[in-house]
Design a protein around this motif. Structure first.
Motif, PDB file in Angstrom:
ATOM      1  N   ALA B  51      23.360  61.215  82.632  1.00 21.82           N
ATOM      2  CA  ALA B  51      24.601  61.273  81.857  1.00 21.82           C
ATOM      3  C   ALA B  51      25.524  62.384  82.355  1.00 21.82           C
ATOM      4  N   THR B 111      20.343  61.842  76.995  1.00 19.96           N
ATOM      5  CA  THR B 111      21.606  61.157  77.278  1.00 19.96           C
ATOM      6  C   THR B 111      22.683  61.562  76.277  1.00 19.96           C
ATOM      7  N   LEU B 112      22.344  61.499  74.980  1.00 20.21           N
ATOM      8  CA  LEU B 112      23.314  61.800  73.917  1.00 20.21           C
ATOM      9  C   LEU B 112      23.754  63.257  73.961  1.00 20.21           C
ATOM     10  N   ASP B 115      26.056  63.743  76.881  1.00 18.63           N
ATOM     11  CA  ASP B 115      27.317  63.062  76.552  1.00 18.63           C
ATOM     12  C   ASP B 115      28.159  63.915  75.611  1.00 18.63           C
ATOM     13  N   ALA B 116      27.503  64.507  74.599  1.00 14.99           N
ATOM     14  CA  ALA B 116      28.217  65.336  73.624  1.00 14.99           C
ATOM     15  C   ALA B 116      28.767  66.600  74.280  1.00 14.99           C
ATOM     16  N   THR B 118      29.486  67.078  77.505  1.00 13.99           N
ATOM     17  CA  THR B 118      30.481  66.837  78.553  1.00 13.99           C
ATOM     18  C   THR B 118      31.599  65.930  78.064  1.00 13.99           C
ATOM     19  N   GLY B 119      31.632  65.648  76.758  1.00 17.57           N
ATOM     20  CA  GLY B 119      32.645  64.753  76.204  1.00 17.57           C
ATOM     21  C   GLY B 119      34.039  65.211  76.616  1.00 17.57           C
ATOM     22  N   ASP B 122      34.575  63.324  81.546  1.00 17.64           N
ATOM     23  CA  ASP B 122      34.701  62.118  82.375  1.00 17.64           C
ATOM     24  C   ASP B 122      34.906  60.853  81.553  1.00 17.64           C
TER      25      ASP B 122
END
Lengths: 115, 122
Positions: B51, B111-112, B115-116, B118-119, B122
């Protein structure tokens, strides 16, 4: 031996070889199918069963078993592939990997016991 | 784009480090729990790596090399079969189920989490 610098060196050298061999199979199989991971996991489980079942020396176990074969196979990519395949195909992939993986390990242990 | 030779070096280096790290965990945690621990931790790290914006070199070094080698399917399979054939069928089934549940949860958490973090990147 296990805790010595040489022990770690044997494991790391085996890990280099095992990971590169897995990468070679992955590239040959294509990325997203999970088939490359399934192939390395089955072959590696069979071979590890043979080593564990036989009376291998500590050096052989560290280099071949803990190093090469354990690194040739992978659980993280197996899980990543299963998630990427979605619920239905992913479940079938997990079931097939488990059933065939256990069978491979069992056959390997039997062969190793006869060596 | 990563060349074939450097790809092999990145995967191999990550694999050497992952195997040594797994060995270190195995020396500190007795028996089969060490396998579940490396598989869950490595799945967490792989979920995070895939991610994260680490590029192809980062994926090869950490994802394919380190996480791939740190976790192990063959030791897991041999351990499960050995436990089952020694008569401890329930313990073998629990071990197989725990590895799967913990590793899938860890992968998704990794993953989550990334994602949180690097929100917006990208």
């Amino acid at each position: 031996m296990e805790r010595t610098r040489l022990g770690y060196l044997l494991v790391a050298a085996g890990g280099f070889v095992g990971a590169v061999a897995r990468y070679g199979v992955d590239v040959a199989a294509g990325d997203t199918t999970g088939l490359g991971t399934l192939a390395v996991n089955l072959v590696g489980s069979l071979a590890l069963g043979v080593i564990v079942g036989s009376a291998a020396t500590t050096r052989t176990r560290l280099f071949v078993a803990t190093g090469a074969l354990s690194s040739f196979t992978t659980y993280s990519t197996f899980v990543g592939d299963a998630v990427a395949l979605g619920t239905l195909t992913g479940s079938a992939y997990v079931a097939a990997s488990y059933a065939l993986g256990f069978a491979s390990a069992a056959v390997g242990l039997l062969i190793g016991g006869r060596l | 784009m990563t060349g074939a030779a450097s790809a092999v070096l990145l995967v191999g280096l990550g694999g050497a480090l992952g195997a040594a790290a797994r060995h270190a965990v195995g020396l500190r945690i007795e028996g089969s729990p060490s396998i579940a621990v490396v598989n869950a931790l490595g799945s967490l790290a792989l979920g995070g790596t895939l991610a994260a914006p680490v590029g192809s070199a980062g994926t090869l070094l950490v994802g394919v090399g380190f996480c791939g080698a740190f976790t192990t399917f063959s030791s897991f399979a041999v351990e499960t079969v050995s436990t089952a054939t020694s008569g401890e069928i329930t313990r073998a089934a629990r071990f197989a189920a725990v590895n799967l549940a913990a590793s899938i949860c860890a992968f998704l958490v990794g993953t989550l989490l990334v994602d949180a973090l690097t929100g917006g990147l990208d």
